[in-house]
Design an enzyme around this catalytic site. Structure first.
Site, mmCIF file in Angstrom:
data_model
loop_
_atom_site.group_PDB
_atom_site.id
_atom_site.type_symbol
_atom_site.label_atom_id
_atom_site.label_comp_id
_atom_site.label_asym_id
_atom_site.label_seq_id
_atom_site.Cartn_x
_atom_site.Cartn_y
_atom_site.Cartn_z
ATOM 1 C CD GLU A 2 -5.290 -6.324 -7.256
ATOM 2 O OE1 GLU A 2 -4.335 -5.546 -7.171
ATOM 3 O OE2 GLU A 2 -6.459 -6.001 -7.033
ATOM 4 C CG MET A 31 0.542 -5.332 -7.964
ATOM 5 S SD MET A 31 -1.272 -5.314 -7.792
ATOM 6 C CE MET A 31 -1.437 -5.939 -6.117
ATOM 7 C CD GLU A 32 -2.652 -2.892 -4.619
ATOM 8 O OE1 GLU A 32 -2.404 -2.516 -5.773
ATOM 9 O OE2 GLU A 32 -3.748 -3.379 -4.286
ATOM 10 C CG ASN A 33 3.253 -6.411 -5.745
ATOM 11 O OD1 ASN A 33 2.258 -7.059 -5.969
ATOM 12 N ND2 ASN A 33 3.955 -5.810 -6.693
ATOM 13 C CG HIS A 55 -3.853 4.312 -6.609
ATOM 14 N ND1 HIS A 55 -5.200 4.595 -6.537
ATOM 15 C CD2 HIS A 55 -3.761 2.963 -6.759
ATOM 16 C CE1 HIS A 55 -5.880 3.472 -6.641
ATOM 17 N NE2 HIS A 55 -5.026 2.459 -6.775
ATOM 18 C CD GLU A 56 -0.553 1.236 -7.445
ATOM 19 O OE1 GLU A 56 -0.885 0.308 -6.684
ATOM 20 O OE2 GLU A 56 -1.248 1.577 -8.439
HETATM 21 N N1 ARG Z 1 -4.291 -3.040 -7.603
HETATM 22 C C1 ARG Z 1 -3.734 -2.381 -8.762
HETATM 23 C C2 ARG Z 1 -4.053 -0.911 -8.604
HETATM 24 O O1 ARG Z 1 -5.108 -0.439 -8.807
HETATM 25 C C3 ARG Z 1 -4.276 -2.875 -10.043
HETATM 26 C C4 ARG Z 1 -3.802 -4.221 -10.404
HETATM 27 C C5 ARG Z 1 -4.749 -4.921 -11.265
HETATM 28 N N2 ARG Z 1 -4.078 -5.855 -12.081
HETATM 29 C C6 ARG Z 1 -4.683 -6.679 -12.914
HETATM 30 N N3 ARG Z 1 -3.942 -7.453 -13.589
HETATM 31 N N4 ARG Z 1 -5.973 -6.751 -13.055
HETATM 32 O O2 ARG Z 1 -3.284 -0.186 -8.124
HETATM 33 ZN ZN ZN Z 2 -5.392 0.487 -6.787
#
Ligand code: ARG
Ligand code: ZN
Length: 876
Positions: free
Chosen positions: A127, A270-272, A304-305
């Site tokens: 992401e 990161m929520e992969n 959160h994730e």
């Molecule tokens: N989606 C992630 C979170 O908020 C953030 C990842 C953003 N990463 C980045 N390299 N901009 O949980």
């Molecule tokens: Zn997030």
């Protein structure tokens, strides 16, 4: 490197994808410098796209090895390939399989975006646009595909191989020292949710049974030897999974859920899908190494994730302008989770403190942007406090307006309608409007208008009529690209506090005010409250119901009264803060610091109130930060003057309340072993606040108390708090404690980060030299984002007097670091540079230095799009 001057992308230009991808079959042969990626994409023309549109796939620094279409190698004349693009101008049919082989070098990947190495392991971050650094792809969130990933590696180099979804098969590769694993994720997802991990990792295992009886295997993977530190994260994960079932009716949907902690990571986590990758800072904790703040950070980020599984993964974003659709909503969900697990008022207070420090500041400067931006040059620069924190506030206001039940109905409809889709803010709002019959068209302005609204409120008491009138005026200040603003919907939660301290009835005419919330929708509006038998003191914006700058005509006496009696704990806190902020800003402008006696009196009474939660007291008694005072001043800020008035007030409070503070300190001491629960953390917070106030003067007694606590502490919270007190005083005890701390924790990078940060925050003239010297320390590395943030980031963002030194040396230093880091890691470099977001509010001398530093950055050739964008917008 990508184009130096990337084109602006506009929300208004959104077009559906021309080609869709139904399935992705990846074969990744891990190698330190030559990882071979074979991607088989089942491509299909989008019936809603442009007829005859070519296939255009994004890449970023890719090396194409081989291309085949439906199994047949493609002639060079039938495609165009560059590191940034793969195009088939004349695809042979409307559906075919494209097989793409690329070579990537994870060791050379210092941007930490795409496939990279961390502590000799392999991991990915996709992401927002990292997947294109692995293979050519329509790398946009509205292309959802089912992924199957085969990973192969040397067995001794990477015994653990993880992918999204469920494990299908694994085993040795015949005749070699290699092995493989195949992972299949049945849930269609955008490429940004793809992940793989390979390496030597230790596993902490547990399991969870979902509400409907699905057995889920949980794994947290950490560096070998750190297993014991993953226990709290695992506990937080299980609590999160249960909470999402109870609070939102959301169950987990795979047989496994894995988390991997890595030590090199650009963000928090990161929520992969099924394979969250975390900055190890948000996983690893033990009483000896983690503070209470670390524990609550871990709990919040794990939640959160995990919550993203529904808000982000099952329902994703149509395009990156909709980022707040997943981030604002998921922050709201994690805040609610922590509120339920801990103290709701204290959580709200600390969230609002953060919101004001980070988001209000962003919203009042050159980097201000709407919660849903309308244009960007570099999407990485929009993972901001506005998208996340203000995004969460907007969801919170929706709940305040619709009520608990209406909000839940809207959420349920949103999940029902959009599961499996890439949605928009319009889709989100329509779910609430349709579920409750509310018209949310004016409310939608919260997503498109940037800037923090100001709400001016005046009260008028009519003794004869027994009425109290509130006259409310709202305005939104101009922000970059938006000079004219429309009135917003502002849910104003309020109470009328009677002379006995109890709430009086809240009636508009003959109608009771539902849930104590009035809706401000016009530029100017009056509310007439009736049936009152005494003049009330209004308690406004209770619980911080709207993220606005409230300007009321409350007198200092009213605030003292509310600080003692308000039934709303947030406003009790806020009354005291408002009192302090008022006198600090007057003093910083050179006026008399009148009102100190009242503040000291109110603070003393709050401290003595046995009914109050210690965590709440600790929040209420901590003065507004230098940043908040500066923002309140707005222009011509002299950070030294701000520091001086704040310090003077701390001295006075410390001296005036010395007796009760010392009693508090003694009473809260305990021999019980450390536990990270909220109640224990609250007692430590208050005790450490007392420790700090008792030492502001630098008295021998105060310093000795801190020294004793530092030496005797059995946990990091108390040790760190004592060290922070010692760090403020230029005495031999400081150097001794810093050395002792280093010697004790030198092998623990996350703890040494605290040591870096504390030194970067010392508000003394020698700090810049200290920071420069620490950059040469063997424990420091410009290659590791946590180290850079702990030292340079903390200096720039949390040491206003030294970063904004009158001679400009702090500004010049940051520009130098940003320029030297940019080629290596543009994301971290641009984050650092955004510390200049308050430069325009400085007094002319410092402002000139800041502008010169920003110009020097902006004028440097070969900048990354990330840094170029922040530099340009900061100067704009
Ligand atoms: N989606 C992630 C979170 O908020 C953030 C990842 C953003 N990463 C980045 N390299 N901009 O949980
Ligand atoms: Zn997030």
């Amino acid at each position: 490197m990508r184009d130096a001057e990337p084109q602006a992308v506009r929300l208004a230009d959104y077009r559906p994808p021309e080609w869709l991808v139904d399935t992705v079959d990846l074969d990744v042969a891990l190698h330190p410098t030559q990882t071979r990626v074979t991607a088989r994409l089942a491509l299909r023309r989008n019936p809603e796209g442009t007829p005859d549109a070519p296939v255009i796939l994004e890449g970023d620094g890719l090396t194409l090895v081989r291309l085949a279409l439906d199994g047949a190698p493609l002639a060079g004349s039938s495609f165009e390939a560059s590191p940034e693009r793969l195009a088939l101008r004349h695809p042979p049919s409307d559906a075919f399989t494209l097989e793409i082989e690329t070579l990537v070098d994870p060791t050379a990947n210092t941007q930490l975006m795409g496939l990279y190495r961390t502590s000799n392991n392999y991991c990915t971050q996709c992401e927002p646009e990292g997947f294109r650094r692995i293979t050519y792809f329509p790398d946009r969130p509205d292309v959802l595909a089912v992924y199957t990933t085969r990973i192969e590696a040397e067995l001794d180099e990477a015994p653990v191989l993880l992918g999204n979804g469920n494990l299908v098969s694994s085993g040795p590769v015949l005749g070699a020292s290699r092995h493989f694993a195949v992972w299949h994720d049945p849930w269609p997802k955008p490429s940004y949710l793809f992940a793989l991990v390979g390496g030597k990792l230790a596993k902490v295992s547990d399991s969870f049974t979902t509400a409907s009886g699905r057995q889920v295997e949980l794994g947290i993977y950490v560096e070998e030897g750190k297993e014991a530190r993953a226990g709290y994260a695992m506990d937080a994960l299980k609590r999160s999974m249960r909470w999402d079932e109870e609070a939102f009716g959301r169950e987990y949907d795979l047989d496994v859920f894995n988390i991997v902690a890595v030590s090199d990571f650009n963000m928090g986590a990161m929520e992969n899908k099924g394979l969250n990758v975390f900055n190890d800072k948000y996983v690893l904790a033990s009483p000896q190494t983690a503070t209470d703040a670390d524990y609550s950070g871990i709990e919040g980020v794990i939640a959160h994730e995990y919550f993203h599984n529904w808000t982000g993964n099952r329902i994703t974003c149509r395009d990156w302008f909709q980022l707040c659709l997943k981030e604002g909503l998921t922050v709201f969900r994690d805040q609610e989770f922590s509120s339920d697990q801990r103290s709701r008022p204290v959580k709200r207070i600390s969230d609002v403190r953060m919101l004001k420090a980070a988001q209000f500041t962003e919203d009042s400067g050159p980097l201000a942007h709407p919660v849903r931006p309308e244009t960007y040059r570099e999407i990485n620069n929009f993972y901001t406090a506005t998208v996340y924190e203000k995004g969460s506030e907007v969801v919170r206001m929706l709940k305040t307006l619709l009520g608990e039940e209406g909000f839940r109905k809207g959420m349920d409809l949103y999940f029902e309608r959009h599961d499996g889709e890439a949605a928009t803010i319009e889709d989100f709002l329509a779910s609430f409007a349709d579920a409750t019959g509310h018209d949310l068209s004016q409310f939608a302005l919260w997503y498109s208008q940037s800037g923090t609204p100001t709400l001016e409120v005046k009260g008028a008491w009519d003794e004869a009529a027994g009425t109290y009138r509130l006259d409310v005026k709202q305005s939104v200040p101009p922000t970059p690209g938006q000079s004219e603003k429309k009135p917003m919907v502002i849910p104003l939660a309020l109470g009328l506090v009677g002379p006995d301290g109890a709430d009086m009835p809240l009636m508009l005419g003959n109608t009771p005010v539902e849930r104590g919330v009035v809706e401000v929708t016009q530029k100017e509006q009056s509310f007439l409250f009736t049936g009152l038998d005494a003049k009330p003191v209004p308690s406004l914006n209770r619980g911080f119901s709207a993220p606005v700058n409230l300007k009321s005509d409350l007198t200092p006496e009213d605030r003292v009264f509310l600080a003692a009696h308000d039934g709303d704990p947030f406003n009790r806190f806020d009354a005291l803060q408002g009192l302090a902020l008022g006198l600090l800003t007057r003093a910083a402008r050179g006026g008399a610091a009148d009102g100190e006696a009242a503040l000291i009196d109110a603070a003393g009474r709050l401290l003595a109130d046995a009914a109050l939660d210690p965590a709440f007291k600790a929040q209420a008694l901590a003065l507004p930060g230098e940043g908040e005072i500066a923002r309140e001043l707005g222009s011509d800020v002299d950070p030294d003057a701000v520091f001086a008035v704040r310090k003077a007030l701390r001295l006075k409070l410390g001296a005036a309340l010395a007796g009760p503070l010392a009693e508090t300190y003694a009473a809260l001491g305990t021999a019980a072993p450390f536990t990270p629960d909220a109640a224990s953390a609250g007692r430590r917070a208050l005790r450490n606040l007392a420790l700090d106030y008792l030492a502001v003067s630098g008295s021998d007694e105060g310093v000795a108390r801190a020294q004793a606590q530092f030496a005797a502490a059995d946990n990091m919270t108390d040790r760190m708090a004592a060290l922070a007190v010692l760090a403020q005083h230029d005495r031999p005890e400081r150097a001794a404690a810093l050395d002792a701390f280093y010697a004790r924790f030198e092998r623990d990078a996350l703890v040494i980060d605290k040591w870096f940060t504390l030194q970067a925050q010392i508000p003394e003239a020698g700090t810049l030299e200290r920071v420069k010297a620490l950059m040469l320390h063997p424990a420091f590395s410009m290659g590791n984002p946590n180290r850079v943030r702990a030292l340079v980031g903390a200096f720039a963002a949390t040491n206003p007097t030294q970063f904004n030194r009158a001679d400009g040396a702090g500004h010049a230093f940051l520009a130098d670091v940003v320029l030297s880091l940019d080629a290596k890691n543009p994301q971290v470099a641009s984050r650092l540079l955004s510390a200049f977001k308050t430069w325009r509010q400085l007094e002319p001398g410092r402002r000139g230095h800041a502008e010169a530093a920003l110009r020097r950055v902006a004028d440097t050739p070969g900048l990354s799009p990330d840094v170029a964008d922040i530099a340009t917008r900061s100067l704009g």
